[in-house]
Write a protein that holds these residues in place. Structure first.
Motif, PDB file in Angstrom:
ATOM      1  N   HIS A 148      -9.097  15.020   9.481  1.00  0.00           N
ATOM      2  CA  HIS A 148      -9.077  16.034  10.533  1.00  0.00           C
ATOM      3  C   HIS A 148      -9.486  17.368   9.924  1.00  0.00           C
ATOM      4  N   GLU A 149      -9.782  18.297  10.824  1.00  0.00           N
ATOM      5  CA  GLU A 149     -10.225  19.618  10.399  1.00  0.00           C
ATOM      6  C   GLU A 149      -9.216  20.637  10.900  1.00  0.00           C
ATOM      7  N   ALA A 150      -8.723  21.470  10.003  1.00  0.00           N
ATOM      8  CA  ALA A 150      -7.776  22.513  10.371  1.00  0.00           C
ATOM      9  C   ALA A 150      -7.826  23.619   9.327  1.00  0.00           C
ATOM     10  N   ASP A 151      -7.613  24.836   9.762  1.00  0.00           N
ATOM     11  CA  ASP A 151      -7.557  25.991   8.843  1.00  0.00           C
ATOM     12  C   ASP A 151      -8.821  26.101   7.988  1.00  0.00           C
ATOM     13  N   ASP A 152      -9.975  25.795   8.602  1.00  0.00           N
ATOM     14  CA  ASP A 152     -11.265  25.884   7.904  1.00  0.00           C
ATOM     15  C   ASP A 152     -11.354  24.933   6.710  1.00  0.00           C
ATOM     16  N   LEU A 153     -10.611  23.842   6.796  1.00  0.00           N
ATOM     17  CA  LEU A 153     -10.632  22.827   5.743  1.00  0.00           C
ATOM     18  C   LEU A 153     -10.774  21.448   6.373  1.00  0.00           C
ATOM     19  N   ILE A 154     -11.335  20.507   5.584  1.00  0.00           N
ATOM     20  CA  ILE A 154     -11.394  19.104   5.978  1.00  0.00           C
ATOM     21  C   ILE A 154     -10.298  18.371   5.218  1.00  0.00           C
ATOM     22  N   TRP A 155      -9.450  17.686   5.973  1.00  0.00           N
ATOM     23  CA  TRP A 155      -8.290  17.017   5.379  1.00  0.00           C
ATOM     24  C   TRP A 155      -8.444  15.496   5.494  1.00  0.00           C
ATOM     25  N   LEU A 156      -8.114  14.825   4.404  1.00  0.00           N
ATOM     26  CA  LEU A 156      -7.940  13.379   4.436  1.00  0.00           C
ATOM     27  C   LEU A 156      -6.466  13.141   4.735  1.00  0.00           C
ATOM     28  N   ASP A 157      -6.196  12.371   5.796  1.00  0.00           N
ATOM     29  CA  ASP A 157      -4.798  12.254   6.257  1.00  0.00           C
ATOM     30  C   ASP A 157      -3.933  11.401   5.338  1.00  0.00           C
ATOM     31  N   THR A 158      -4.527  10.457   4.656  1.00  0.00           N
ATOM     32  CA  THR A 158      -3.785   9.678   3.655  1.00  0.00           C
ATOM     33  C   THR A 158      -4.749   9.291   2.563  1.00  0.00           C
ATOM     34  N   MET A 215       0.849  -1.180   0.000  1.00  0.00           N
ATOM     35  CA  MET A 215       0.000   0.000   0.000  1.00  0.00           C
ATOM     36  C   MET A 215       0.889   1.236   0.000  1.00  0.00           C
ATOM     37  N   ALA A 216       0.711   2.066  -0.998  1.00  0.00           N
ATOM     38  CA  ALA A 216       1.500   3.284  -1.107  1.00  0.00           C
ATOM     39  C   ALA A 216       0.928   4.365  -0.194  1.00  0.00           C
ATOM     40  N   GLU A 217       1.815   5.025   0.521  1.00  0.00           N
ATOM     41  CA  GLU A 217       1.399   6.142   1.357  1.00  0.00           C
ATOM     42  C   GLU A 217       1.411   7.407   0.517  1.00  0.00           C
ATOM     43  N   SER A 218       0.535   8.317   0.831  1.00  0.00           N
ATOM     44  CA  SER A 218       0.561   9.609   0.161  1.00  0.00           C
ATOM     45  C   SER A 218       0.193  10.669   1.180  1.00  0.00           C
ATOM     46  N   ALA A 219       0.473  11.897   0.835  1.00  0.00           N
ATOM     47  CA  ALA A 219       0.302  13.006   1.764  1.00  0.00           C
ATOM     48  C   ALA A 219      -1.166  13.343   1.955  1.00  0.00           C
ATOM     49  N   ALA A 220      -1.415  14.103   3.033  1.00  0.00           N
ATOM     50  CA  ALA A 220      -2.771  14.575   3.292  1.00  0.00           C
ATOM     51  C   ALA A 220      -3.230  15.469   2.150  1.00  0.00           C
ATOM     52  N   ARG A 221      -4.519  15.444   1.932  1.00  0.00           N
ATOM     53  CA  ARG A 221      -5.089  16.336   0.911  1.00  0.00           C
ATOM     54  C   ARG A 221      -6.419  16.877   1.402  1.00  0.00           C
ATOM     55  N   VAL A 222      -6.814  17.975   0.829  1.00  0.00           N
ATOM     56  CA  VAL A 222      -8.062  18.627   1.224  1.00  0.00           C
ATOM     57  C   VAL A 222      -9.238  17.912   0.565  1.00  0.00           C
ATOM     58  N   ILE A 223     -10.264  17.633   1.378  1.00  0.00           N
ATOM     59  CA  ILE A 223     -11.510  17.080   0.837  1.00  0.00           C
ATOM     60  C   ILE A 223     -12.448  18.222   0.445  1.00  0.00           C
ATOM     61  N   CYS A 224     -12.573  19.200   1.355  1.00  0.00           N
ATOM     62  CA  CYS A 224     -13.497  20.302   1.101  1.00  0.00           C
ATOM     63  C   CYS A 224     -13.273  21.377   2.157  1.00  0.00           C
ATOM     64  N   ALA A 225     -13.939  22.498   1.980  1.00  0.00           N
ATOM     65  CA  ALA A 225     -13.944  23.545   2.994  1.00  0.00           C
ATOM     66  C   ALA A 225     -14.790  23.085   4.180  1.00  0.00           C
ATOM     67  N   SER A 226     -14.434  23.504   5.375  1.00  0.00           N
ATOM     68  CA  SER A 226     -15.232  23.163   6.556  1.00  0.00           C
ATOM     69  C   SER A 226     -16.690  23.561   6.381  1.00  0.00           C
ATOM     70  N   SER A 227     -16.914  24.695   5.759  1.00  0.00           N
ATOM     71  CA  SER A 227     -18.282  25.209   5.604  1.00  0.00           C
ATOM     72  C   SER A 227     -19.137  24.326   4.708  1.00  0.00           C
ATOM     73  N   ALA A 228     -18.508  23.468   3.905  1.00  0.00           N
ATOM     74  CA  ALA A 228     -19.269  22.593   3.009  1.00  0.00           C
ATOM     75  C   ALA A 228     -19.875  21.411   3.748  1.00  0.00           C
ATOM     76  N   LEU A 229     -19.395  21.159   4.957  1.00  0.00           N
ATOM     77  CA  LEU A 229     -19.862  19.999   5.706  1.00  0.00           C
ATOM     78  C   LEU A 229     -20.743  20.482   6.853  1.00  0.00           C
ATOM     79  N   ARG A 270     -18.928  13.877  -0.872  1.00  0.00           N
ATOM     80  CA  ARG A 270     -18.391  12.686  -1.534  1.00  0.00           C
ATOM     81  C   ARG A 270     -16.994  12.967  -2.080  1.00  0.00           C
ATOM     82  N   PHE A 271     -16.133  11.959  -2.025  1.00  0.00           N
ATOM     83  CA  PHE A 271     -14.800  12.069  -2.606  1.00  0.00           C
ATOM     84  C   PHE A 271     -14.338  10.654  -2.923  1.00  0.00           C
ATOM     85  N   THR A 272     -13.145  10.508  -3.435  1.00  0.00           N
ATOM     86  CA  THR A 272     -12.632   9.176  -3.737  1.00  0.00           C
ATOM     87  C   THR A 272     -11.279   8.983  -3.067  1.00  0.00           C
ATOM     88  N   VAL A 273     -10.949   7.728  -2.811  1.00  0.00           N
ATOM     89  CA  VAL A 273      -9.641   7.353  -2.295  1.00  0.00           C
ATOM     90  C   VAL A 273      -9.090   6.237  -3.180  1.00  0.00           C
TER      91      VAL A 273
END
Ligand code: FES
Length: 119
Positions: A106-116, A1-15, A23-26
């Motif tokens: 996790h949620e930080a800087d008004d964004l929702i992040w997928l950690d991997t 399983m390849a690891e990859s960096a965190a990425r933004v899913i959406c703005a906090s306000s969208a959730l 919805r998103f994909t992994v």
């Protein structure tokens, strides 16, 4: 399983609390894109693969519309399995006791992040 960096899913306000899921994909271990979703419940954000534990269909019949009428349980549109939003455990329906596959977010800087991006 390849690891990859965190990425933004959406703005906090969208959730929105107990509102439409985002919805998103992994990417799975075979390099395939898998549907996933994030919800906000009791102020916290949770994300899961969008695959019912009865039959691996997507939970939402209409995009992001996963909460039942009570607003407390994501429900599978196929046969009505009810899931706890904060644990992913099925608490009613044909797959009672099984759990959705949780994704680290996790949620930080008004964004929702997928950690991997790898599952
Ligand atoms: S496919 Fe989800 S409850 Fe049957």
């Amino acid at each position: 399983m390849a690891e990859s960096a965190a990425r933004v899913i959406c703005a906090s306000s969208a959730l929105v609390e107990r509102g439409l899921a985002v919805r998103f994909t992994v990417t799975d271990a075979n390099g395939q894109q898998r549907p996933a979703l994030a919800v906000r419940y009791m102020g916290r954000v949770y994300a899961y693969l969008n695959a019912c534990q009865h039959i691996p269909v997507e939970l939402d019949l209409q995009d992001g519309n996963v909460f039942d009428l009570s607003g407390h349980y994501p429900v599978c549109s196929m046969h009505g399995a009810l899931y706890e939003p904060n644990s992913g455990r099925c608490v009613g329906g044909p797959c009672r006791g099984r759990k959705l596959t949780a994704l680290p977010v996790h949620e930080a800087d008004d964004l929702i992040w997928l950690d991997t991006d790898a599952v």
